[in-house]
Structure formats: C-alpha cells, structure tokens
Design an enzyme around this catalytic site. Sequence first.
Site, PDB file in Angstrom:
ATOM      1  N   HIS A  98     -47.603   0.634  -2.471  1.00  0.00           N
ATOM      2  CA  HIS A  98     -47.895   0.889  -3.882  1.00  0.00           C
ATOM      3  C   HIS A  98     -48.714  -0.292  -4.416  1.00  0.00           C
ATOM      4  O   HIS A  98     -49.038  -1.237  -3.661  1.00  0.00           O
ATOM      5  CB  HIS A  98     -46.601   1.109  -4.688  1.00  0.00           C
ATOM      6  CG  HIS A  98     -45.567   0.047  -4.484  1.00  0.00           C
ATOM      7  ND1 HIS A  98     -45.757  -1.260  -4.867  1.00  0.00           N
ATOM      8  CD2 HIS A  98     -44.334   0.093  -3.906  1.00  0.00           C
ATOM      9  CE1 HIS A  98     -44.696  -1.965  -4.569  1.00  0.00           C
ATOM     10  NE2 HIS A  98     -43.815  -1.180  -3.968  1.00  0.00           N
ATOM     11  N   LEU A 145     -42.277  -2.244  -9.676  1.00  0.00           N
ATOM     12  CA  LEU A 145     -42.692  -1.279  -8.649  1.00  0.00           C
ATOM     13  C   LEU A 145     -41.867  -1.495  -7.388  1.00  0.00           C
ATOM     14  O   LEU A 145     -41.644  -2.626  -6.959  1.00  0.00           O
ATOM     15  CB  LEU A 145     -44.173  -1.452  -8.307  1.00  0.00           C
ATOM     16  CG  LEU A 145     -45.203  -1.148  -9.382  1.00  0.00           C
ATOM     17  CD1 LEU A 145     -46.582  -0.975  -8.754  1.00  0.00           C
ATOM     18  CD2 LEU A 145     -44.855   0.087 -10.186  1.00  0.00           C
ATOM     19  N   SER A 146     -41.426  -0.389  -6.813  1.00  0.00           N
ATOM     20  CA  SER A 146     -40.645  -0.450  -5.581  1.00  0.00           C
ATOM     21  C   SER A 146     -40.733   0.904  -4.896  1.00  0.00           C
ATOM     22  O   SER A 146     -40.757   1.944  -5.566  1.00  0.00           O
ATOM     23  CB  SER A 146     -39.173  -0.758  -5.904  1.00  0.00           C
ATOM     24  OG  SER A 146     -38.343  -0.425  -4.809  1.00  0.00           O
ATOM     25  N   GLY A 175     -43.984 -10.815  -2.168  1.00  0.00           N
ATOM     26  CA  GLY A 175     -43.822 -10.536  -3.583  1.00  0.00           C
ATOM     27  C   GLY A 175     -42.623 -11.268  -4.171  1.00  0.00           C
ATOM     28  O   GLY A 175     -41.589 -11.414  -3.516  1.00  0.00           O
ATOM     29  N   MET A 206     -43.302  -2.831   4.863  1.00  0.00           N
ATOM     30  CA  MET A 206     -42.627  -1.723   5.546  1.00  0.00           C
ATOM     31  C   MET A 206     -43.341  -0.415   5.206  1.00  0.00           C
ATOM     32  O   MET A 206     -42.777   0.670   5.335  1.00  0.00           O
ATOM     33  CB  MET A 206     -41.153  -1.666   5.140  1.00  0.00           C
ATOM     34  CG  MET A 206     -40.402  -2.946   5.539  1.00  0.00           C
ATOM     35  SD  MET A 206     -38.648  -2.743   5.757  1.00  0.00           S
ATOM     36  CE  MET A 206     -38.153  -2.256   4.121  1.00  0.00           C
ATOM     37  N   LYS A 242     -40.884 -10.035  -6.430  1.00  0.00           N
ATOM     38  CA  LYS A 242     -39.870  -9.013  -6.732  1.00  0.00           C
ATOM     39  C   LYS A 242     -38.614  -9.248  -5.875  1.00  0.00           C
ATOM     40  O   LYS A 242     -37.500  -9.144  -6.341  1.00  0.00           O
ATOM     41  CB  LYS A 242     -40.482  -7.638  -6.472  1.00  0.00           C
ATOM     42  CG  LYS A 242     -39.517  -6.539  -6.141  1.00  0.00           C
ATOM     43  CD  LYS A 242     -39.229  -5.694  -7.322  1.00  0.00           C
ATOM     44  CE  LYS A 242     -38.312  -4.535  -7.099  1.00  0.00           C
ATOM     45  NZ  LYS A 242     -37.673  -4.397  -5.829  1.00  0.00           N
ATOM     46  N   GLY A 246     -48.027  -2.836  -6.028  1.00  0.00           N
ATOM     47  CA  GLY A 246     -47.447  -4.157  -5.769  1.00  0.00           C
ATOM     48  C   GLY A 246     -47.923  -4.713  -4.428  1.00  0.00           C
ATOM     49  O   GLY A 246     -48.348  -5.873  -4.326  1.00  0.00           O
ATOM     50  N   HIS A 247     -47.871  -3.867  -3.377  1.00  0.00           N
ATOM     51  CA  HIS A 247     -48.341  -4.315  -2.055  1.00  0.00           C
ATOM     52  C   HIS A 247     -49.844  -4.626  -2.094  1.00  0.00           C
ATOM     53  O   HIS A 247     -50.308  -5.593  -1.490  1.00  0.00           O
ATOM     54  CB  HIS A 247     -48.137  -3.215  -1.014  1.00  0.00           C
ATOM     55  CG  HIS A 247     -46.721  -2.842  -0.752  1.00  0.00           C
ATOM     56  ND1 HIS A 247     -46.181  -1.659  -1.175  1.00  0.00           N
ATOM     57  CD2 HIS A 247     -45.725  -3.499  -0.105  1.00  0.00           C
ATOM     58  CE1 HIS A 247     -44.920  -1.579  -0.795  1.00  0.00           C
ATOM     59  NE2 HIS A 247     -44.606  -2.693  -0.150  1.00  0.00           N
TER      60      HIS A 247
END
Length: 281
Positions: A34, A187-188, A150, A30, A152, A36-37
């Site tokens: 960051h 991370l989010s 992820g 989306m 997460k 994480g992506h």
Amino acid sequence: MQTLTSNWEVSALVRQWQRDGERIGFVPTMGNLHEGHLRLVKAARQNTDRVVVSIYVNPMQFGPREDFTNYPRTLESDLQKLTNLKVDLVFHPSDESMYPEGSAKSSYVEVSTQLTEGLEGAHRQHHFRGVATVVTKLFNIVSPDVAVFGEKDYQQLLVIQQLVKDLNYPIEIIGEPTIREGDGLALSSRNQYLSKQQRAIAPKLYDVLSETRERILMQNMDLTDLEQAAIMQLEQHGFAPDYVAIRNAVTLAEADNPTDLLVILAAARLGQTRLIDNLRV
Ligand code: PAF
C-alpha cells in the site's frame, strides 16, 4: 525491473552493482503493498542508486493462532506497483530457500530482551525472534547499504536498529513516518479485514493516541493514569485493547518523567483484527 527467487542470484547481482560503486537501498516487505510501503521505496530511492524490495510472508514471525495462512498475497499487483516506481530488483524467495528445514527447526536470532519482551513481544510470543531472524537472513543475502522500515511498527524499528548495532552490520537504517488515511487510520495490510462498521470505529485509535499526547503535553496527569484513561476510552469505542503504553521513545523503558522523549504505543482488537499504532510526543 528484475524479479528473482534465488538467494545466490540476488547476492551475485547486488555484489556486481556494489563493485560498480553503486549504493544499494533495501525495503523488506511481506507484500500486499500500500502507499505506506511505496513511501519506504521512495525513501530508499532518494538515498541510494539501486533499490531492492523483498516480498516474503515470513512464517516464523506469526504465532499459531495468527493470520499467516490468510495473510493477503497479491504478487501480481505488488509487482506492477514496484515496476511503476522503477524498482531495480524484487526478491521473492520460497519458504524452502529461506527455511530449508522448516521455520520451526531453524536457527534463530534473538535481540536483547529489554526491547523485545514487552508490548508486542508480550502479546505475540516469539514474534520478534521471527522478525530478527528473517531480517538477518535478508540482510545477509542482499547486503544493502541502507534499509528502510516504517515507524508504524515502532518497536520493530528499534529492534532492527539494535540488531544492526549488536551484529555489526554496516547498514544504515532509515525509519519513515507512518502514512495515514484522511481520518487518521494508519495504513496497514490488516485494515482490509475490517467490516464497514469496524472501519468506521478504527480511526478512534489514532484519536485516543492524539488526545493522550495532548494531555501529556499539558503535564497535569500521571502517565499511568493517562494509560488507563486511554484504555477505557478505547473500550468505550468498542475496541478490546491489548495495551496502551507511554514509553521512553529511545529505549522503550517505562517513562518516569513526562519531559523525556516519549512515544505512546497501542495495540487493540476490533473483532478478529488487531490494529497497532503509535505517536511520538
Ligand atoms: O514489517 C514487515 O512487513 C515485516 O515484519 C518484515 C520487516 C518485512 C519482516 O518480515
């Protein structure tokens, strides 16, 4: 790197690559990317010849009181990051092309309730319907060989795996481990909503999960008692927890045996910001 907004152009380009014998890796996002992506993109790159990333804030997966309107949209810097990673194609569709009649009137995909009705599903009505619908649409348009998500969003990952199995998509799903800040906070994109004071408290969520994990491994407490203890700890730190749940890591069913493969999942609010995290045991 190409950036396309048209479904047809994306399908045509990917099919051309596939006709040339190339394997396609896909990372749906989306945006507001960051580290994480970026790890998901790197995993796709390692496993395939071409990498496609979608950037689309999907209205169908947000509830009426959630942050759809305010969700951070940072297309320019996202495109820069993806260019640096040598992504081949970014798909950035419009709402009109994804939901021609509007998302409220769209047909939808519902993954089996065993996976979707508890935990996040219980606190975010129709959230997984929205996720499953948009991921189905994206899979139909992109037709990847591999897609990366992820860990997460652990429940989401299991829902997507079930979707792929139930709808016979010939797509390999890869789950990538959660990336954390030095203090443990996962991370989010939503971390940026936290005030300075809330940001200082936020890593306690991971601390509580880690402590619960240790206690499970010591096998000297009932799992329900451990969930309750974790909820109390979070409240003491200033969170308003939605749940802490120790579940079977494969089915998300209630865990009756501490020797099962387990996952601890939690969702808790700090002010207006809702954080989720999980830890495998
Ligand atoms: O995890 C996300 O960012 C979203 O839920 C996804 C998978 C891109 C679908 O909109």
